[in-house]
Design an enzyme around this catalytic site. Structure first.
Site, PDB file in Angstrom:
ATOM      1  N   CYS A 354       0.786  -1.227   0.000  1.00 20.18           N
ATOM      2  CA  CYS A 354       0.000   0.000   0.000  1.00 20.18           C
ATOM      3  C   CYS A 354       0.821   1.281   0.000  1.00 20.18           C
ATOM      4  O   CYS A 354       0.470   2.219  -0.727  1.00 20.18           O
ATOM      5  CB  CYS A 354      -1.051   0.007   1.104  1.00 20.18           C
ATOM      6  SG  CYS A 354      -0.589  -0.852   2.591  1.00 20.18           S
ATOM      7  N   ARG A 383       7.596 -10.896   4.929  1.00 16.80           N
ATOM      8  CA  ARG A 383       7.328 -10.735   6.360  1.00 16.80           C
ATOM      9  C   ARG A 383       8.090 -11.787   7.130  1.00 16.80           C
ATOM     10  O   ARG A 383       8.199 -12.931   6.692  1.00 16.80           O
ATOM     11  CB  ARG A 383       5.822 -10.850   6.633  1.00 16.80           C
ATOM     12  CG  ARG A 383       5.062  -9.752   5.925  1.00 16.80           C
ATOM     13  CD  ARG A 383       3.578  -9.827   6.123  1.00 16.80           C
ATOM     14  NE  ARG A 383       2.929  -8.853   5.246  1.00 16.80           N
ATOM     15  CZ  ARG A 383       1.613  -8.719   5.143  1.00 16.80           C
ATOM     16  NH1 ARG A 383       0.807  -9.475   5.858  1.00 16.80           N
ATOM     17  NH2 ARG A 383       1.111  -7.816   4.320  1.00 16.80           N
TER      18      ARG A 383
END
Length: 672
Positions: A354, A383
């Site tokens: 984003c 991640r």
RNA sequence: GCCGGAAUAGCUCAGCUGGUAGAGCAACGCAUUCGUAAUGCGUGGGUCGUCGGUUCGAAUCCGAUUUCCGGCUCCA
């Protein structure tokens, strides 16, 4: 939260402060539930508060049976290990467990011995007897039983207005709300399955206990069926099928949780991407591309760094800067500090797309006339998942979201949400994942963890709710399940074995536009703040593919199958002819193989069956003569048996273009 | 990350209490040319995850480490 693609926080695509974990843990549990292992059903077994005391009225006959089995387990266990300290032993969705503290770590052989002892207890046909005590008596009793270690705490959990009850069977007495079967002989069909570590009260700061899992059923047949079901699940495991069919690799030398897509798996992924890209193009999305890495400052603005640095790969520092720091004698701890306070800059492997899309939006001025802006990208994010959490394709450290961010006016919000929900539904239905439930995550009005004005929240929630209702979804609204920046809708998908996976997500966000100071010019010629929607219908390609592999058990619909047709020449002489035919079909875009082995037809069929090639076409002298093929389809019982080449092509074209779902081959496993 | 288990040929696995590795399938070769789930014979293939230790000798025993598996915890 595992929602979108379930990689941590994929649902919270935008990042931000931690959320209430309660509901997440519950869904997580269901999420990762592997049928080979019963997990606590939190409704019954939850570790929170007094939920372990389900109360007499709430236990179903099956739960009663399993809970009794847990007591029998404890009875047997204490005979073998009198020093064991018991915690709790509730029934679960698929069985039961008992948590114990024991210096000796239990192994498979120990389970056999315990099981044997349990059978003895059953044979003794002990009576389950309930009795109630005062709190003081209960304490004394627990001490006299030598079970004060955990049981006193459990006793303290029982509220004052509730009865304190014990159950006794034979020599065993346990603090327990019940209920139980009348006699141990009622528990006929049980099995201990495994032992695992589990923290007391589910808290990693508490001692870790040994959890003995088992299951019990009213009849031996049901137990056998359950065990067979576990075996089926094992065969269906995407890691197993992925290996057999060479769909993906996770390579030790590349790194944990980092997926290598093979050519075969690559076809799967490519087809899925092409499909979704096509749909997005029709719906006014623009495809963008952004790098895998970006400056730390970007992620400071978004709120990812340093607040969530523990779940990210560590920052990358420029070589020159690093050298300068080294000559200054700056140590690792110091470097970490300076990265955090911003006095040293660096880059971050992006944990989310984003911020990049937001910068694209901010890269040019916008007016209300140009909104909504819909930026889509198959964006790969990284991640740092805990090593113990990694799992095949469903929990990885690098994954690609079918991500998009919609920037719109508040007025457009409802329509945009509906579009996202419709798309997600269509995609799931196209793939036959029709057993999904829709969860509407709303904010908890009593919590202060949310950003944005109450007015915005109300509008967002109303818009989401209206969209879900307009589309006729059966949804469950869950308070406290919202993201910190806005409400969301998650698609929780159930695969063929009844396991639930959270995949798609649609989230409304008022927070990041604010943090990045996004704007558009309204009809009033004033600056206004756009609203953002984060959405990912698959969640991630990795997890979605993993789920899909299990859903189809490797028997993919034709449009997805890495090899769509295999030509089986009757003998060596026909191989060149088959190759020619294959080349023609490939030229038309079909994925065709030829089995050129010097084997009999039966062997070639067997090979294709094992490799789950959806369609086989036998090429013999007769077929060549007649200009036909003998079609044998694994997934389409009504396929034409002897089509001409033209008919075959047309049929195959229809098969691919229609994306028809396979009809389950019932002959699965017919081989010896 | 924590507790426990595992790691032997491309795959599935055997290898008891230490004596320098074995099967089936796959691959390859030869023969067979076959009509809807396995043709026969033969050949090649493993520094037994890695490092260290004990021992005359280690796949086997001990320690460390890596990875995987099952839970637990975590999951912006």
């Amino acid at each position: 939260m595992r929602t979108a693609a379930g990689h941590k926080g994929e649902s919270e695509i935008a990042g931000g402060p931690p959320r209430n974990q309660r509901g997440s843990r519950r869904s997580r549990r269901r999420d990762s539930r592997h049928p080979s292992v019963p997990r606590p059903d939190s409704k019954v077994a939850g570790d929170r508060g007094r939920s372990y005391h389900p109360g007499m009225a709430t236990m179903s006959p099956l739960e009663e049976l399993r809970h009794s089995a847990a007591h029998i387990l404890a009875t047997a266990l204490l005979r073998l290990y009198p020093e064991a300290k018991l915690d709790i032993g509730p029934p679960t969705r698929e069985g039961f467990y008992y948590d114990v503290e024991l210096d000796h770590s239990l192994h498979a052989e120990d389970l056999e011995r315990i099981e044997e002892e349990m059978r003895r207890v059953v044979k003794e046909n002990q009576k389950f007897e309930r009795f109630e005590t005062t709190r003081a008596e209960a304490e004394e009793l627990l001490r006299s039983l030598g079970q004060e270690r955990f049981k006193l705490g459990r006793l303290a959990d029982i509220p004052d207005d509730e009865a304190i009850s014990f159950y006794r069977n034979g020599e065993f007495t346990d603090l327990c709300a019940g209920t139980h079967v009348p006699y141990t002989k009622k528990v006929k069909a049980f099995k201990l399955l495994q032992v695992a570590g589990a923290y007391h009260r589910g808290d990693e700061n508490q001692p870790q206990l040994q959890r003995i899992y088992g299951t019990a059923f009213p009849t031996r047949e049901e137990l056998e069926a359950y065990l067979a079901h576990l075996e089926e699940a094992r065969q269906r495991d995407h890691r197993r099928i992925g290996k057999d069919l060479h769909l993906f690799q996770i390579d030790e030398e590349v790194g944990q949780g980092l997926v290598l897509w093979t050519p075969e798996g690559g076809i799967l992924r490519q087809e899925l991407q092409d499909y979704i890209r096509g749909r997005l193009n029709q719906q006014g999305y623009a495809q963008v591309f952004t790098p895998h890495i970006g400056k730390l400052g970007l992620f400071r603005t978004s709120g990812h760094f340093p607040f969530y640095k523990d779940s990210q790969f560590p920052p990358v520092v420029e070589g020159e800067e690093l050298h300068r720091l080294a000559t200054e004698g700056c140590g690792c701890a110091e470097l970490a500090n300076r990265l955090e306070d911003g006095s040293v800059d660096g880059y971050l492997l992006k944990p989310m797309n984003c911020p990049m899309h937001i910068r694209l939006y901010a890269g040019r001025p916008h007016s209300y006339r140009s909104l909504p802006v819909r930026l889509a990208e198959f964006g790969t994010v990284y991640r740092w998942e805990q090593s113990g959490e990694l799992n095949g394709l469903t929990r990885v450290r690098g994954f690609t979201q079918d991500d998009a961010h919609i920037f719109c006016t508040p007025d457009q919000l409802g329509g945009e949400i509906a579009g996202c929900l419709r798309l997600t539904r269509e995609i799931l239905e196209t793939l036959g994942l029709d057993q999904y439930r829709v969860r509407l995550g709303l904010r908890d009005p009593d919590s202060d963890k949310y950003v944005g004005s109450a007015e915005n929240w109300e509008r967002a929630e109303a818009a989401l709710t209206a969209a879900v209702e307009d589309l006729g979804f059966a949804y469950s609204a869950e308070t406290g399940e919202a993201a910190f920046y806005g409400p969301k809708v998650d698609f929780v998908v159930e695969d063929a074995l009844g396991r639930e996976w959270q995949l798609g997500t649609v989230q409304v966000d008022y927070n990041l536009p604010e943090r990045f100071d996004l704007a558009y010019t309204g009809a009033d010629n004033q600056k206004h703040r756009p609203v953002m929607i984060h959405r990912a219908p698959f969640g991630s390609l990795e997890r979605f593919t993993g789920v899909l592999i299990e859903h189809f058990a490797g028997n993919f619909p034709t449009w997805l199958a890495p090899e769509q047709v295999r030509l089986l020449p009757m003998n060596d002489e026909l191989v060149p002819f088959a190759e020619e035919l294959a080349a023609d079909l490939r030229a038309e875009g079909f994925r065709v193989g030829v089995d050129g082995h010097a084997d009999k037809l039966g062997a070639k069929i067997r090979r294709a069956e094992t490799e789950k090639v959806p369609h086989m076409a036998v090429i013999g002298a007769r077929e060549r003569e007649a200009g036909r093929v003998s079609l044998r389809s694994r997934i389409r019982p009504d396929a034409p048996e002897q089509p001409t080449l033209e008919e075959f092509r047309a049929w195959l074209r229809g098969e691919v273009d229609s994306k028809r779902l396979p009809v389950r081959p019932e002959a699965e496993g017919k081989k010896a």
